[in-house]
Design an enzyme around this catalytic site. Structure first.
Site, short mmCIF file in Angstrom:
data_model
loop_
_atom_site.label_atom_id
_atom_site.label_comp_id
_atom_site.label_asym_id
_atom_site.label_seq_id
_atom_site.Cartn_x
_atom_site.Cartn_y
_atom_site.Cartn_z
N SER A 148 14.17 22.05 -15.90
CA SER A 148 12.96 22.82 -16.11
C SER A 148 13.34 24.14 -16.75
CB SER A 148 12.27 23.05 -14.76
OG SER A 148 11.47 24.21 -14.83
N LYS A 206 15.46 22.24 -10.60
CA LYS A 206 14.84 20.96 -10.94
C LYS A 206 15.73 20.03 -11.75
CE LYS A 206 10.40 20.77 -11.13
NZ LYS A 206 9.50 19.78 -10.72
N HIS A 224 0.84 -1.22 0.00
CA HIS A 224 0.00 0.00 0.00
C HIS A 224 0.86 1.26 0.00
CE1 HIS A 224 -3.25 -2.77 1.22
NE2 HIS A 224 -2.34 -3.26 2.04
N GLU A 264 9.18 8.91 -16.65
CA GLU A 264 7.77 9.30 -16.84
C GLU A 264 7.30 8.96 -18.26
OE1 GLU A 264 7.43 13.44 -15.70
OE2 GLU A 264 8.38 13.01 -13.78
#
Ligand code: ARG
Length: 463
Positions: A277, A283, A156, A290
């Site tokens: 970024s 970043k 979980h 992704e």
């Protein structure tokens, strides 16, 4: 517009119809298979006395020269032809004249395209399997180096029990191992040659289908000719395997993204596999992970598309089946690209072992072991569970990990605790005691890794 079938028609095809019907813009990918299949077909026609030696030689030389010119970029495969089969045949006739017109004897584009597609997918099954082996090798190397790297195991997405990095990666090894075996199964089932099935009902020429099959590396010729021209199960099976690979990669990427986050800091993705970024200078984003996760959608889409296309098609060949190509080609490029990129990314990740171990200790992932400790001292498990529950609550209230409690704090909750509790809740003890087959304990893991090594060795020997 150069067509193979003008004879029966009195009017030119409408331009839009021609373009809608044509497949050359995408089936040009099959040029090698088309030429190879045509060469063996010609050899077989000669062997069976259907064409002469001179005709065979002219055809073979013509086909070789077309292949050479395509590969050298000296001829372009243009939209002037309807499909790759028309392109090759028309070019052959242009080059060698009448013998070229005999190539299509005893053959239809229906069995021809079935052959081309089967040979193409067969190669891709092998290449995809090869990329999976490389990934398995990368994972094995990481497992070997991280048998004692402790980390929390999750259920979980909550810290559950301590495991090791080797054990966690080993779960993915199993997934990709099954992927490899799945590809092998597909290969075994699909490696039969449909050429000679004709349009749907075989031919009246005395073809030697087994000769063609053997020459093209198949185990033999397919059976029923109607099935031969209309079977695309192997495309569906391959796409299903590709979807499963993508699903596995997607799960792994999700973990990479989580592990790479500022909150977890379990890993750092190499600069070469990260992006920045345009606005936030601090970043370093896990875009590759992704994107791989995201591309699952498009590969799943290809499977749904071909399943839907095939669902209502009566026997035998119907033009619907031309739709088997574009999305399949896209899915193949996608899955192969994703496996390679993922392999490079995981192979260069820096694991922050200290953070992983701390995270396991601070997250009460040793609570089950604390309960087992009481059980070993004679406390019934259900009672032990309740006691450790209260202990954890106490730890949370006092902002401590279990191993940070003083002995009197332990004893205040349950007098059974002794000094040896500290050893019992150490990560080493929690992991090392787990020695059942497939568990993360050192000795159990050594055995698992040995099996993984064997698996790779056997596959390497087979190939
Ligand atoms: N381009 C077609 C395909 O991909 C080749 C087979 C054409 N056969 C036919 N009877 N029109 O399926």
């Amino acid at each position: 517009m150069a067509q193979l079938w003008g004879g029966r028609f009195t009017k030119e095809t409408d331009k839009m119809v021609y373009l809608f019907n044509a497949s050359i813009s995408f089936d040009k990918r099959l040029y090698k298979q088309d030429i190879k299949g045509s060469k063996v077909h010609a050899q077989m026609l000669k062997k069976q006395g259907i064409i002469s030696k001179e005709e065979e030689t002219a055809i073979l030389e013509g086909l070789d020269s077309i292949l050479k010119d395509i590969e050298a970029g000296d001829i372009a495969i243009t939209e002037e032809y309807e499909d790759i089969h028309s392109f090759v045949e028309a070019n052959l006739i242009k080059r060698v004249g009448d013998p070229g017109k005999k190539l299509h004897t005893g053959r239809s584009r229906n069995d021809q395209v079935a052959l081309d597609m089967r040979m193409y997918i067969r190669d891709e099954v092998t290449q995809t399997g090869e990329l999976i082996i490389k990934l398995l090798e990368t994972l094995l190397g990481l497992m070997e180096n991280n048998i004692d790297t402790y980390m929390p195991g999750f259920t979980h997405l909550q810290k559950a029990q301590p495991v090791t990095l080797a054990h966690h990666l080993g779960a993915y090894f199993e997934m990709f191992k099954r992927d490899h075996l799945r590809l092998k199964d597909i290969y075994e089932r699909m490696n039969y040659c449909p050429l000679g099935a004709g349009a749907l009902a075989g031919t009246t020429y005395p073809l030697d289908r087994e000769f063609v099959a053997k020459e093209l590396g198949f185990y033999g010729a397919t059976d029923n000719s109607m099935d031969s021209v209309s079977d695309r199960d192997y495309v569906i099976e391959f796409l299903a395997a590709a979807c499963t690979i993508m699903m596995h990669l997607g799960r792994f990427c999700e973990e990479i993204i989580i592990w790479n986050s500022n909150e977890y800091k379990y890993i750092e993705i190499d600069d070469a596999y990260s992006t920045g970024s345009s606005i936030m200078p601090q970043k370093k984003n896990p875009d590759i992970a992704e994107l791989i996760r995201g591309k699952c959608g498009r590969v799943y889409g290809a499977l749904m598309s071909i399943l839907t296309t095939m669902k209502g098609i009566p026997l035998a060949y119907n033009k619907d089946m031309q739709e088997d190509k574009e999305l399949t080609f896209d899915a193949i490029d996608t899955v192969k690209g994703c496996i390679s990129l993922f392999d490079g990314m995981i192979g260069t990740v820096r694991f922050n072992c200290e953070n992983m171990a701390n995270s396991a200790l601070r997250g009460y992932s040793n609570a089950t072991d604390a309960a087992d400790y009481l059980v070993n001292k004679g406390v019934p498990f259900r009672d032990a569970h309740g006691i450790i529950g209260r202990l954890v609550l106490y730890c949370i209230d006092n902002n401590k990990a279990i191993h940070e409690l003083e002995l009197q704090e332990f004893k205040a909750i349950c007098p059974v605790f002794e000094e040896d509790i500290y050893k019992a809740v150490s990560l080493e003890a929690c992991v090392e005691k787990r020695l059942t087959k497939g568990a993360p304990g050192h000795e159990a893991m050594i055995k698992e890794i040995e099996k993984c090594r064997e698996f790779i060795k056997e596959i390497r020997q087979e190939n």
